[in-house]
Design an enzyme around this catalytic site. Sequence first.
Site, PDB file in Angstrom:
ATOM      1  N   SER A 133       0.868  -1.160   0.000  1.00 26.49           N
ATOM      2  CA  SER A 133       0.000   0.000   0.000  1.00 26.49           C
ATOM      3  C   SER A 133       0.908   1.214   0.000  1.00 26.49           C
ATOM      4  O   SER A 133       1.809   1.322  -0.825  1.00 26.49           O
ATOM      5  CB  SER A 133      -0.943  -0.020   1.211  1.00 26.49           C
ATOM      6  OG  SER A 133      -1.776   1.116   1.245  1.00 26.49           O
ATOM      7  N   TYR A 147      -5.349   7.822  -6.669  1.00 22.58           N
ATOM      8  CA  TYR A 147      -4.363   6.918  -6.067  1.00 22.58           C
ATOM      9  C   TYR A 147      -4.789   6.544  -4.657  1.00 22.58           C
ATOM     10  O   TYR A 147      -4.768   5.366  -4.282  1.00 22.58           O
ATOM     11  CB  TYR A 147      -3.000   7.596  -6.061  1.00 22.58           C
ATOM     12  CG  TYR A 147      -1.903   6.797  -5.398  1.00 22.58           C
ATOM     13  CD1 TYR A 147      -1.391   5.649  -5.996  1.00 22.58           C
ATOM     14  CD2 TYR A 147      -1.366   7.198  -4.168  1.00 22.58           C
ATOM     15  CE1 TYR A 147      -0.381   4.925  -5.393  1.00 22.58           C
ATOM     16  CE2 TYR A 147      -0.359   6.474  -3.563  1.00 22.58           C
ATOM     17  CZ  TYR A 147       0.138   5.344  -4.181  1.00 22.58           C
ATOM     18  OH  TYR A 147       1.137   4.616  -3.580  1.00 22.58           O
ATOM     19  N   LYS A 151      -5.605   2.825  -2.779  1.00 25.14           N
ATOM     20  CA  LYS A 151      -4.844   2.340  -1.630  1.00 25.14           C
ATOM     21  C   LYS A 151      -5.715   2.208  -0.385  1.00 25.14           C
ATOM     22  O   LYS A 151      -5.576   1.247   0.374  1.00 25.14           O
ATOM     23  CB  LYS A 151      -3.644   3.268  -1.359  1.00 25.14           C
ATOM     24  CG  LYS A 151      -2.585   3.207  -2.458  1.00 25.14           C
ATOM     25  CD  LYS A 151      -2.096   1.794  -2.700  1.00 25.14           C
ATOM     26  CE  LYS A 151      -0.983   1.716  -3.719  1.00 25.14           C
ATOM     27  NZ  LYS A 151      -0.552   0.320  -3.999  1.00 25.14           N
ATOM     28  N   THR A 182      12.896   5.417  -5.076  1.00 21.51           N
ATOM     29  CA  THR A 182      12.661   4.551  -6.227  1.00 21.51           C
ATOM     30  C   THR A 182      12.269   5.450  -7.390  1.00 21.51           C
ATOM     31  O   THR A 182      12.325   6.672  -7.294  1.00 21.51           O
ATOM     32  CB  THR A 182      11.534   3.549  -5.927  1.00 21.51           C
ATOM     33  OG1 THR A 182      10.315   4.277  -5.735  1.00 21.51           O
ATOM     34  CG2 THR A 182      11.832   2.746  -4.665  1.00 21.51           C
TER      35      THR A 182
END
Length: 288
Positions: A133, A147, A151, A182
Amino acid sequence: MKTWLITGISSGFGRIMAEKLLAAGDRVVGTVRNPDPLGSLKASYGKALHLAELDLARTDTIRPVVDEAWATMGRIDVVVSNAGYGLMGAAEEVTDDQVRHQIETNLVGSIQLIRAALPHLRAQGGGRILQLSSMGGQVTFPGGSLYHATKWGIEGFVESVAQEVAMFGIGCTIVQPGGARTDFIHRSATVGPRNPAYDDAPSRMVNRVIEDTTFKSAGDPEKMVDAMIASVSQDPAPLRLALGSDAYTLLSKAYASRAEALEAQRELACSTDLAGQEATRWYERQDA
C-alpha cells in the site's frame, strides 16, 4: 528456502526484493509487463527465477498466471502484491480512461491476485500475503485522490481478508512505505491533463513535485525491502508495516486526528440509537 510470487519486478521495490531473495538462495516467480529488460537477471539465476508476463489492468489474465506459477513451482510461500502506480492530478482533471486504468491496476488487479492465490495457499496449509500500500493508504494529499482511492480500498480489502483466512494459516500484511528513492515519482507516475482552473489550487503541488528532478525522498528502498522480507518471519503476521519516518509522522497525526474527531461525536452517535430497546450487536457475535 522459500518461494515467492512478486508482481512488478522490473523496477522499484519489486526489483530490489527479487534480487535480494535470489541472492539469498530463494526462488522467485516475478511478473512483468515486458520481460526483455530482465534477461540478465534470468541468466544469472536460471530456474530459480521464473518470469511471467502480466498486466494487472487485464484482470482476466491474473488467475491463469497465478495457477501456472503454482504448477511450475509446486509451492509458493509468499505472495507479494507489489505492482501498481500513481495517477496524479485533481479529480476533475484526470480522464475517465485514466480513472478506470488506475482502479483496474491498483485495486481490482490486487484484489484478483489475492483471490487467485487463496485457494492454493489454503490447499498447501498456509502462507503469507504482502500487499504493498502506502502511507497514502491512510493519509491523503490534494492531487492524489484516485491513487488514494485505490490504496484505501485495498487496505480495507486486505484487513477483512486477513480475518477470513487466519484460520487456514494464511497471514496478511499491509505495507505502508513513505517516500522512497525509487522511480515511483519520476518514471511510473501518470499525470492527468492540466485544467487552468486548478493552477493555484493545492492539488498543483503534485505536478511540481513530479517535475522537480532534484526532489529526493528520505526513505531507503533497500532498508524498506529488508523490513518487508523480515516481516514474513514474524508470527503472527503484522497487519500493517509502516516504513519511513515520514510515514510514521503522518500516520500518527492522521490516527490521532481521527480519534479526536470521533470522540467529539460520541454523544451525537449514541443519541441516534433506538431509545429503550434491546439491540443485537452483530459485530460482537462470535458465531455469526
